[in-house]
Design a protein around this motif. Structure first.
Motif, PDB file in Angstrom:
ATOM      1  N   TYR A 202       0.801  -1.269  -0.038  1.00  0.00           N
ATOM      2  CA  TYR A 202       0.040   0.111   0.105  1.00  0.00           C
ATOM      3  C   TYR A 202       0.857   1.311   0.067  1.00  0.00           C
ATOM      4  N   LEU A 205      -1.486   7.864  -0.009  1.00  0.00           N
ATOM      5  CA  LEU A 205      -1.867   8.772  -1.137  1.00  0.00           C
ATOM      6  C   LEU A 205      -2.004  10.195  -0.771  1.00  0.00           C
ATOM      7  N   GLY A 248      -3.584   3.729  -1.026  1.00  0.00           N
ATOM      8  CA  GLY A 248      -3.911   2.768  -2.281  1.00  0.00           C
ATOM      9  C   GLY A 248      -3.178   1.453  -2.485  1.00  0.00           C
ATOM     10  N   ASP A 253      -6.840  -1.376  -4.668  1.00  0.00           N
ATOM     11  CA  ASP A 253      -7.668  -1.201  -3.385  1.00  0.00           C
ATOM     12  C   ASP A 253      -7.519   0.014  -2.731  1.00  0.00           C
ATOM     13  N   LYS A 254      -8.454   0.532  -2.288  1.00  0.00           N
ATOM     14  CA  LYS A 254      -8.179   2.055  -1.394  1.00  0.00           C
ATOM     15  C   LYS A 254      -8.791   1.656  -0.050  1.00  0.00           C
TER      16      LYS A 254
END
Length: 305
Positions: A202, A205, A248, A253-254
């Protein structure tokens, strides 16, 4: 039966989370299956020398490279830890968020009246097993027994805890922790997309948002394996920082994740699981960790930086 099975399936992650708190202060020797949910005893923030801080930063960089190259060998449940040095836009790290079965409905939190009508005690375990149609030897029966034992276990020094079986009891506990009537709010990790993979890289962001408040403490509530929703809630007056972080995933996926940073680890046990993951020593860098979805963090009503 299927709903409870989802809780059982994610039990390894809960055990890791228990272990995180278990090893925080001193040496505890209880078996994993009997572990109580315990919160770390943290003293007030100490003044750490510049040389120690610089050494810690170097250790962290080296440990992170080592961790990335060996992540296949690690228990994925351990991939939740980081330090405050990682709280920056563009930082990429492997994180584990338990993937839920979308075909099942999660356990529900009972209304106060209904929860009060069902005994929640280890002494009533035979009655409870019969009520929910589980045998003592079944995974569900074993999980129920462990949850009741954990809820009835003694707190560590400085910890205040409860097992909340209704929203009303959880609110009363959280408000009592801060000495407030109404002015509290809750934050939790939210998946903005359907989670495709439990463990992936991940990237942060956006600038992490630190949640401010008049207190330096929080009340953490963790879901427990049980036929209906039970939260293990606990707190200690200590130096913590709560963040909301937009992540992100490499698979698209978020996640709007909640993370807590424990600012002083100088009194933690050297056996603390996070130190082996991060490759740092007690009292060098703050230890942070992500909260899984459905686990709650209660704070006084506040704003973001």
């Amino acid at each position: 039966m299927g709903t409870f099975g989802v809780v059982i399936a994610s039990r390894n992650f809960l055990i890791i989370h228990l272990l995180f708190f278990q090893l925080g202060y001193g040496n505890h020797h209880e078996s994993i299956s009997m572990m109580s949910r315990k919160y770390i005893q943290l003293p007030s923030e100490s003044n750490i020398g510049n040389k120690i801080e610089e050494k810690a930063k170097t250790q962290h960089v080296q440990a992170h490279d080592h961790m990335m190259s060996h992540m296949e060998k690690m228990d994925p449940n351990l991939m939740i830890f980081f330090t405050t040095n990682d709280l920056k836009v563009g930082k990429t790290m492997p994180i584990y968020f338990p993937k839920k079965d979308p075909s099942t409905t999660p356990p529900r939190l009972l209304p106060l009246q209904e929860a009060s009508s069902i005994p929640f005690s280890l002494n009533h375990l035979p009655y409870l097993l019969n009520r929910f149609s589980f045998t003592p030897q079944s995974p569900q029966g074993s999980a129920m027994e462990d949850t009741l034992k954990q809820c009835e276990s003694r707190s560590i020094i400085g910890e205040t805890k409860t097992c909340a079986t209704s929203l009303e009891s959880m609110l009363d506990f959280a408000r009592g922790a801060f000495g407030l009537e109404d002015e509290i709010s809750v934050v939790t990790t939210t998946h903005l997309t359907n989670l495709r993979v439990s463990l992936q890289n991940y990237t942060i962001l956006d600038v992490p948002k630190q949640i401010l408040g008049p207190h330096k403490m929080m009340v953490a509530c963790h879901t427990m394996p049980y036929p209906y929703l039970v939260y293990y809630c606990h707190y200690q007056v200590s130096e913590n920082r709560v963040y909301k972080i937009l992540l992100g995933g490499e698979n698209g996926d978020k996640v709007e994740a909640i993370a807590v940073c424990h600012m002083d680890t100088s009194q933690w046990s050297r056996n603390h699981v996070s130190f082996s993951v991060l490759g740092i020593e007690p009292g060098t860098l703050p230890v942070c960790h992500y909260f899984p979805e459905q686990n709650l963090v209660w704070i006084p009503k506040s704003k973001y930086i």
